[in-house]
Write an enzyme that holds these catalytic residues in place. Structure first.
Site, PDB file in Angstrom:
ATOM      1  N   ASP A   9       8.751  17.754  -0.542  1.00  0.00           N
ATOM      2  CA  ASP A   9       9.169  17.781   0.582  1.00  0.00           C
ATOM      3  C   ASP A   9      10.399  16.722   0.830  1.00  0.00           C
ATOM      4  O   ASP A   9      10.373  15.813   0.414  1.00  0.00           O
ATOM      5  CB  ASP A   9       7.906  17.320   1.518  1.00  0.00           C
ATOM      6  CG  ASP A   9       8.450  17.672   3.124  1.00  0.00           C
ATOM      7  OD1 ASP A   9       7.469  18.031   3.713  1.00  0.00           O
ATOM      8  OD2 ASP A   9       9.593  17.218   3.429  1.00  0.00           O
ATOM      9  N   MET A  10      11.387  17.303   1.106  1.00  0.00           N
ATOM     10  CA  MET A  10      12.699  16.329   1.290  1.00  0.00           C
ATOM     11  C   MET A  10      12.427  15.328   2.529  1.00  0.00           C
ATOM     12  O   MET A  10      11.826  15.711   3.425  1.00  0.00           O
ATOM     13  CB  MET A  10      13.941  17.367   1.618  1.00  0.00           C
ATOM     14  CG  MET A  10      14.235  18.414   0.453  1.00  0.00           C
ATOM     15  SD  MET A  10      14.576  17.560  -1.126  1.00  0.00           S
ATOM     16  CE  MET A  10      15.860  16.568  -0.789  1.00  0.00           C
ATOM     17  N   ASP A 103      12.900  22.791   3.562  1.00  0.00           N
ATOM     18  CA  ASP A 103      12.965  21.738   2.537  1.00  0.00           C
ATOM     19  C   ASP A 103      11.743  21.478   1.969  1.00  0.00           C
ATOM     20  O   ASP A 103      11.411  20.506   1.487  1.00  0.00           O
ATOM     21  CB  ASP A 103      13.215  20.517   3.640  1.00  0.00           C
ATOM     22  CG  ASP A 103      11.997  19.883   4.098  1.00  0.00           C
ATOM     23  OD1 ASP A 103      11.283  20.848   4.623  1.00  0.00           O
ATOM     24  OD2 ASP A 103      12.102  18.670   4.462  1.00  0.00           O
ATOM     25  N   GLU A 104      11.030  22.503   1.546  1.00  0.00           N
ATOM     26  CA  GLU A 104       9.725  22.154   1.361  1.00  0.00           C
ATOM     27  C   GLU A 104       9.270  23.417   0.142  1.00  0.00           C
ATOM     28  O   GLU A 104       9.658  24.710   0.306  1.00  0.00           O
ATOM     29  CB  GLU A 104       8.914  22.405   2.401  1.00  0.00           C
ATOM     30  CG  GLU A 104       7.454  21.498   2.652  1.00  0.00           C
ATOM     31  CD  GLU A 104       6.402  21.848   3.563  1.00  0.00           C
ATOM     32  OE1 GLU A 104       5.416  22.038   3.465  1.00  0.00           O
ATOM     33  OE2 GLU A 104       7.144  22.244   4.758  1.00  0.00           O
TER      34      GLU A 104
HETATM   35  P1  TTP Z   1      10.166  18.355   7.917  1.00  0.00           P
HETATM   36  O1  TTP Z   1       9.965  18.118   6.423  1.00  0.00           O
HETATM   37  O2  TTP Z   1       9.046  18.542   8.879  1.00  0.00           O
HETATM   38  O3  TTP Z   1      10.900  16.802   8.228  1.00  0.00           O
HETATM   39  P2  TTP Z   1      11.828  16.042   7.560  1.00  0.00           P
HETATM   40  O4  TTP Z   1      12.241  16.450   6.587  1.00  0.00           O
HETATM   41  O5  TTP Z   1      13.016  15.673   8.678  1.00  0.00           O
HETATM   42  O6  TTP Z   1      11.238  14.640   7.632  1.00  0.00           O
HETATM   43  P3  TTP Z   1      10.058  13.995   6.773  1.00  0.00           P
HETATM   44  O7  TTP Z   1      10.676  13.130   5.777  1.00  0.00           O
HETATM   45  O8  TTP Z   1       9.041  13.531   7.505  1.00  0.00           O
HETATM   46  O9  TTP Z   1       9.642  15.344   5.744  1.00  0.00           O
HETATM   47  O10 TTP Z   1      11.133  19.322   8.202  1.00  0.00           O
HETATM   48  C1  TTP Z   1      12.303  19.544   7.653  1.00  0.00           C
HETATM   49  C2  TTP Z   1      13.427  19.824   8.532  1.00  0.00           C
HETATM   50  O11 TTP Z   1      13.117  20.977   9.268  1.00  0.00           O
HETATM   51  C3  TTP Z   1      13.799  18.820   9.387  1.00  0.00           C
HETATM   52  O12 TTP Z   1      14.593  18.126   8.737  1.00  0.00           O
HETATM   53  C4  TTP Z   1      14.321  19.539  10.692  1.00  0.00           C
HETATM   54  C5  TTP Z   1      13.667  20.711  10.658  1.00  0.00           C
HETATM   55  N1  TTP Z   1      12.736  20.755  11.695  1.00  0.00           N
HETATM   56  C6  TTP Z   1      13.051  21.379  13.097  1.00  0.00           C
HETATM   57  O13 TTP Z   1      14.028  21.807  13.248  1.00  0.00           O
HETATM   58  N2  TTP Z   1      12.111  21.255  14.033  1.00  0.00           N
HETATM   59  C7  TTP Z   1      10.766  20.624  13.759  1.00  0.00           C
HETATM   60  O14 TTP Z   1       9.830  20.694  14.681  1.00  0.00           O
HETATM   61  C8  TTP Z   1      10.430  20.289  12.485  1.00  0.00           C
HETATM   62  C9  TTP Z   1       9.085  19.654  12.141  1.00  0.00           C
HETATM   63  C10 TTP Z   1      11.460  20.349  11.680  1.00  0.00           C
HETATM   64 MG    MG Z   2      10.812  16.998   4.985  1.00  0.00          MG
END
Ligand code: TTP
Ligand code: MG
Length: 384
Positions: A9-10, A103-104
Site C-alpha cells: 500500500d503506497m 495504490d494497493e
Molecule cells: P489509501 O491507501 O487509503 O490512503 P493513502 O495512500 O493516501 O494513505 P496511507 O498512507 O494511509 O495508505 O488510499 C489511496 C489513495 O486513494 C489516496 O491517496 C487518495 C485516494 N482516496 C480517495 O480519493 N478517497 C478516500 O476516501 C480514500 C480512503 C482514498
Molecule cells: Mg495508501
C-alpha cells in the site's frame, strides 16, 4: 499448502505524488481533494494528518482544522500514471499481482522465493525499486494469506515492513480492533458492539453458529478471519481485456537493432504472463511513442489465439519493420488483447499438437521453468 502473500500500500499516495512533483511542499501539510464547495479530502500528507485531517472529511472542515494547509485539486491522470509504474514493478516479481485499488495490490510470492530471496528480502527489494523508480515510499505486509498480509501492511506506516508469522497470528489478531477487518463497516461494528465485541480476540468467544445466526454469511467469514483463516486466492487481471508491457527508453533512439531487442523482451514478458495466467490472445499490438510524443499503435490479429513468445514477438517485430520510423522512439511496448482462457481447449491446442509449434511450446515451457528457478533476469531470448 502454506502460501506467502504480500500486501503493498503506497503511503499518502496522492499527496506524496504532489510533493514529488513540487519538492517545495516537502514536510508541509498537503491536502488533496475536491475543489468544489462541497468537496471532500481524498488524502492528506502525514504532516496534515497531525491536525486530525483524514480522507472523506469535508474540505471546509479540513480548512478549519489546518488553515495553513496547502490544498490541491485531484490530478487523477497523473496518479494513474504513477500507479501503473508501481504495478509494473510488482509484476517483475510475479505475475500473480492483484491490484485492488489505485495504490494497493496483493502478490502471491509462494514459490518465488527461490528467485529473489525470502519474503522479507523480496519486500525490501520491492521497496527499493519503488523508491528508486518512482521516488515514493510504500508499506508492505507479509502473511500466510491475503487477510493477514493486509492487516500487517497497516500496522506500521509510512515506509513500514511487517511480517506476521503463522505462529504469531493469534498474538497479532487478539488485540486488533474489529474495524481493521476489511469489509467491516459501521453497521457491522454497531452490531458487534451490541455483543461487547471490540477486538478480534473478543470475536473468538463466539461460536460459528452464533455468528452465522446473528450476522448472516458475513458472520461465518468473521469467524474464520478471527482465527486468521482466509483461503481467498490472489486473482490477477480480474476481468482484464489485454496484457501489456512497455517502457520509456532511457534515451530516445532510432536504432532498429535496439528497438528489436526491446520488442522481444516485452513480447517475452507478456507471453510469460499469459502462460502463467492460463490466457491466450489473438491480437498483438506494437505500441510506439515518438520523441515528439505522437503515438502509434498498430494491431495484428493472428489466426489462432496464442501465448507463444515466438509468435508474439515475431508479430510485433513485423509491425516494427513495417512502420516507417521518421523520428526517434521514446516509448515502446507490446500488448496482447482479444483474450480467452487457454485451459478450455481452444483451437490452439489442436493446432499446437505436433510439428514446429510443438517445439516452440516446449521451448516456452523450458524457459518458464528456468525463469522460475533462477529468476527472470538470467534468461534473455535470442533474436528470432
Ligand atoms: P489509501 O491507501 O487509503 O490512503 P493513502 O495512500 O493516501 O494513505 P496511507 O498512507 O494511509 O495508505 O488510499 C489511496 C489513495 O486513494 C489516496 O491517496 C487518495 C485516494 N482516496 C480517495 O480519493 N478517497 C478516500 O476516501 C480514500 C480512503 C482514498
Ligand atoms: Mg495508501
Amino acid at each position: 499448502m502454506t502460501r506467502t502473500i504480500l500486501h503493498i500500500d503506497m503511503d499518502a499516495f496522492f499527496a506524496a505524488i504532489e510533493v514529488l512533483d513540487s519538492p517545495s511542499l516537502k514536510g508541509k501539510p498537503v491536502i488533496v481533494g475536491g475543489s468544489t464547495k462541497r468537496g471532500v479530502v481524498s488524502t492528506a500528507s502525514y504532516e496534515a494528518r497531525r491536525f486530525g485531517i483524514h480522507s472523506a472529511m469535508p474540505i471546509f472542515q479540513a480548512k478549519e482544522r489546518c488553515p495553513q494547509g496547502i490544498f490541491l485539486p485531484v490530478k487523477k491522470d497523473r496518479y494513474k500514471e504513477v500507479s501503473k509504474k508501481v504495478m509494473d514493478i510488482l509484476r517483475d516479481f510475479t505475475p500473480l499481482v492483484e491490484q485492488v485499488s489505485i495504490d494497493e495490490a496483493y502478490l502471491d510470492i509462494t514459490g518465488s522465493e527461490a528467485l529473489f530471496g525470502n519474503a522479507e528480502e523480496i519486500a525490501r527489494h520491492i521497496k527499493a525499486r519503488i523508491g528508486k523508480e518512482t521516488g515514493l515510499t510504500c508499506s508492505i505486509g507479509i502473511g500466510p494469506n491475503k487477510f493477514l498480509a493486509k492487516v500487517a501492511s497497516d500496522i506500521y506506516k509510512p515506509d513500514g515492513l511487517t511480517i506476521i508469522l503463522a505462529d504469531d497470528v493469534d498474538k497479532f489478531l487478539s488485540r486488533l480492533p474489529v474495524e481493521k477487518i476489511p469489509g467491516v463497516g459501521r453497521r457491522t461494528i454497531k452490531g458487534l458492539r451490541h455483543y461487547g465485541i471490540k477486538t478480534i480476540g473478543d470475536l473468538k468467544r463466539f461460536s460459528k453458529e452464533q455468528l452465522l445466526k446473528d450476522l448472516g454469511r458475513f458472520g461465518g467469514r468473521l469467524y474464520e478471519l478471527a482465527k486468521g483463516m482466509d483461503n481467498s486466492p490472489v486473482v490477477p487481471y480480474r476481468g482484464v481485456k489485454s496484457i501489456s508491457s512497455e517502457e520509456t527508453l532511457s534515451s530516445d533512439t532510432g536504432d532498429l537493432s535496439i528497438l528489436k531487442e526491446r520488442v522481444i523482451s516485452h513480447a517475452d514478458k507478456v507471453a510469460w504472463r499469459l502462460r502463467k495466467e492460463g490466457l491466450k490472445g489473438r491480437t498483438i499490438t506494437l505500441k510506439i511513442k515518438l520523441d515528439d510524443f505522437t503515438e502509434m499503435s498498430k494491431g495484428l490479429t493472428v489466426r489462432y489465439t496464442t501465448d507463444s513468445t515466438k509468435i508474439i514477438s515475431d508479430s510485433a517485430i513485423k509491425q516494427l519493420k513495417d512502420y516507417p520510423l521518421k523520428r526517434k522512439v521514446r516509448l515502446i511496448g507490446v500488448t496482447v488483447s482479444n483474450l480467452e482462457g487457454s485451459k478450455e481447449g481452444s483451437q490452439t491446442s489442436l493446432f499446437m499438437a505436433g510439428g514446429k509449434k510443438e517445439k516452440e511450446r516446449k521451448t516456452d515451457e523450458a524457459m518458464d521453468e528456468i525463469r522460475e528457478r533462477f529468476g527472470g533476469k538470467v534468461i534473455k531470448r535470442g533474436r528470432g
